[in-house]
Design a protein around this motif. Structure first.
Motif, short mmCIF file in Angstrom:
data_model
loop_
_atom_site.label_atom_id
_atom_site.label_comp_id
_atom_site.label_asym_id
_atom_site.label_seq_id
_atom_site.Cartn_x
_atom_site.Cartn_y
_atom_site.Cartn_z
N ALA A 166 0.82 -1.22 0.00
CA ALA A 166 0.00 0.00 0.00
C ALA A 166 0.85 1.27 0.00
CB ALA A 166 -0.93 -0.01 1.22
N LEU A 167 2.06 1.18 0.56
CA LEU A 167 2.94 2.35 0.67
C LEU A 167 3.75 2.63 -0.59
CD1 LEU A 167 4.50 1.86 4.24
CD2 LEU A 167 2.90 3.63 3.55
N VAL A 168 3.91 1.64 -1.46
CA VAL A 168 4.91 1.74 -2.50
C VAL A 168 4.64 2.90 -3.46
CG1 VAL A 168 3.85 0.17 -4.19
CG2 VAL A 168 6.36 0.29 -3.99
N HIS A 169 3.39 3.29 -3.63
CA HIS A 169 3.05 4.43 -4.50
C HIS A 169 3.27 5.78 -3.82
CE1 HIS A 169 1.30 2.50 -8.01
NE2 HIS A 169 0.57 1.71 -7.25
N ARG A 170 3.66 5.77 -2.55
CA ARG A 170 3.72 7.00 -1.74
C ARG A 170 2.36 7.69 -1.74
NH1 ARG A 170 6.80 5.03 1.03
NH2 ARG A 170 6.70 6.97 2.23
N PRO A 171 1.32 7.01 -1.25
CA PRO A 171 -0.04 7.57 -1.30
C PRO A 171 -0.21 8.74 -0.35
CG PRO A 171 -0.01 5.60 0.05
CD PRO A 171 1.36 5.70 -0.56
N GLN A 172 -1.30 9.46 -0.52
CA GLN A 172 -1.64 10.55 0.38
C GLN A 172 -2.07 10.01 1.75
OE1 GLN A 172 -1.52 13.92 -0.25
NE2 GLN A 172 -0.58 13.48 -2.22
N ALA A 173 -2.65 8.82 1.77
CA ALA A 173 -3.17 8.27 3.03
C ALA A 173 -3.20 6.76 2.96
CB ALA A 173 -4.57 8.81 3.30
N LEU A 174 -3.22 6.15 4.14
CA LEU A 174 -3.46 4.72 4.27
C LEU A 174 -4.83 4.52 4.89
CD1 LEU A 174 -0.23 2.99 5.66
CD2 LEU A 174 -1.19 2.85 3.35
N LEU A 175 -5.65 3.65 4.28
CA LEU A 175 -6.93 3.23 4.83
C LEU A 175 -6.73 1.84 5.41
CD1 LEU A 175 -9.29 4.22 1.87
CD2 LEU A 175 -8.52 5.66 3.76
N LEU A 176 -6.93 1.69 6.71
CA LEU A 176 -6.63 0.43 7.39
C LEU A 176 -7.88 -0.10 8.06
CD1 LEU A 176 -3.81 2.46 8.57
CD2 LEU A 176 -3.11 0.15 8.00
N ASP A 177 -8.28 -1.30 7.66
CA ASP A 177 -9.49 -1.92 8.21
C ASP A 177 -9.07 -3.05 9.14
OD1 ASP A 177 -12.03 -2.81 8.72
OD2 ASP A 177 -12.41 -3.59 6.72
N GLU A 178 -9.25 -2.85 10.46
CA GLU A 178 -8.91 -3.86 11.47
C GLU A 178 -7.51 -4.42 11.21
OE1 GLU A 178 -10.94 -4.20 13.88
OE2 GLU A 178 -12.96 -3.77 13.15
N PRO A 179 -6.46 -3.58 11.20
CA PRO A 179 -5.14 -4.04 10.74
C PRO A 179 -4.47 -5.06 11.65
CG PRO A 179 -4.98 -1.84 11.69
CD PRO A 179 -6.44 -2.15 11.58
N THR A 180 -4.88 -5.17 12.93
CA THR A 180 -4.20 -6.12 13.81
C THR A 180 -4.97 -7.43 13.99
OG1 THR A 180 -5.21 -5.31 15.88
CG2 THR A 180 -3.22 -4.17 15.09
N THR A 181 -6.07 -7.61 13.27
CA THR A 181 -6.85 -8.85 13.39
C THR A 181 -5.98 -10.06 13.07
OG1 THR A 181 -8.91 -7.77 12.80
CG2 THR A 181 -8.82 -10.14 12.48
N GLY A 182 -6.01 -11.06 13.95
CA GLY A 182 -5.27 -12.30 13.73
C GLY A 182 -3.82 -12.26 14.17
N LEU A 183 -3.36 -11.12 14.69
CA LEU A 183 -1.97 -11.02 15.12
C LEU A 183 -1.83 -11.33 16.60
CD1 LEU A 183 -0.76 -7.76 13.32
CD2 LEU A 183 -0.97 -10.08 12.42
N ASP A 184 -0.69 -11.92 16.98
CA ASP A 184 -0.45 -12.15 18.40
C ASP A 184 0.00 -10.84 19.06
OD1 ASP A 184 2.33 -11.81 17.92
OD2 ASP A 184 2.63 -13.95 17.64
N ILE A 185 0.20 -10.87 20.37
CA ILE A 185 0.49 -9.64 21.11
C ILE A 185 1.75 -8.96 20.59
CG2 ILE A 185 1.14 -8.71 23.36
CD1 ILE A 185 -0.65 -10.84 24.63
N GLY A 186 2.81 -9.74 20.35
CA GLY A 186 4.05 -9.15 19.87
C GLY A 186 3.91 -8.52 18.50
N ALA A 187 3.24 -9.23 17.60
CA ALA A 187 3.05 -8.72 16.24
C ALA A 187 2.17 -7.48 16.24
CB ALA A 187 2.45 -9.80 15.34
N ARG A 188 1.15 -7.45 17.12
CA ARG A 188 0.28 -6.27 17.22
C ARG A 188 1.09 -5.05 17.66
NH1 ARG A 188 -4.20 -5.94 20.74
NH2 ARG A 188 -5.30 -4.71 19.21
#
Length: 265
Positions: A166-188
């Motif tokens: 998502a970042l590679v285009h250098r966008p104006q913004a990131l839209l993130l939908d529940e980005p930590t779903t499924g991650l363990d505590i460390g990964a979150r």
């Protein structure tokens, strides 16, 4: 006086119907450039529908003379150009990415320049794109994974690949939908730390969640969404209270503020 930059996102009484049911109803919202925004609400309140509306996967009800959605001041966009301005991270994309068994990490990220989740067979990539791929991988601290194939990655690593894409285009913004779903505590924790770094670097974040601990300190606006309608919007501190969130989620909640943000139980 210098002209004011257009808002990143402007919704004016936007309504979205799905299967003959209004999922979003008369939603008005403004997100200025640099105004990191969290959209908070229970499951089924319309959060993901709102994100799909902003990314033009869904369209609002249109009436003559009424413009319900503007992005960077424009109501009409070429989708390829728009999606270079708004990087998307969602559970749907994560699931699609996980199914790409033959792709490497760097092929997945460069695929953004082709409008795909990987490098299309037989397509040539402009050599100028590869340094941008390496920069995006480094920003997400996964440069060492560039040649790894996707099935060998953990869920947290795969999520960071998706954000790098998502970042590679250098966008104006990131839209993130529940980005930590499924991650363990460390990964979150690692992912939220990366999001904080992006916010501090000037990348505007629009984060959709129902987890209060994902409201990073850089957040400038909170939107409370329930039953497809905005219940309140404004600065975080007045809205992230026990009373406000108990009413939003329909259960008694105790909200606490601490050095790194908020939590509730």
């Amino acid at each position: 006086m210098a002209p004011t930059s257009p808002a990143l996102l402007e919704l004016d009484r936007a309504t979205v119907w799905r299967d003959r049911v209004p999922v979003l109803r008369q939603v008005s919202l403004r997100v200025d450039q640099g105004q990191h925004t969290v959209i908070l609400g229970p499951n089924g309140c319309g959060k993901s529908t709102l994100l799909k509306l902003l990314h033009r996967e869904l369209y609002p009800l249109a009436e003559p003379g009424h413009t319900p959605l503007r992005i960077l001041g424009q109501s009409n966009w070429n989708l390829t150009e728009l999606r270079a301005q708004l990087g998307l991270v969602s559970a749907d994309l994560h699931a699609q990415l996980a199914a790409q068994t033959a792709q490497t990490v760097e092929q997945t990220v460069v695929g953004a320049f082709h409008g795909s989740l990987g490098l299309p067979q037989g397509r040539q990539t402009d050599p100028a794109c590869w340094p941008m791929v390496r920069t995006a991988l480094a920003e997400m601290d996964i440069a060492d994974l560039a040649r790894r194939r996707l099935p060998t990655l953990s869920t947290g690593q795969l999520r960071r690949v998706l954000i790098a894409r998502a970042l590679v285009h250098r966008p104006q913004a990131l839209l993130l939908d529940e980005p930590t779903t499924g991650l363990d505590i460390g990964a979150r924790r690692q992912l939220l730390a990366r999001l904080r770094s992006l916010a501090q670097s000037g990348m505007t974040l629009v984060l959709i969640t129902h987890h209060l601990d994902e409201v990073i300190p850089e957040t400038r606006q909170v939107v409370l969404l329930r039953d497809g309608q905005v219940q309140a919007a404004g600065a975080p501190a007045p809205l992230l209270t026990s009373a406000q969130l108990s009413a939003l989620f329909g259960v008694p909640l105790r909200v606490q503020r601490h050095e790194h943000g908020w939590s509730m139980d």
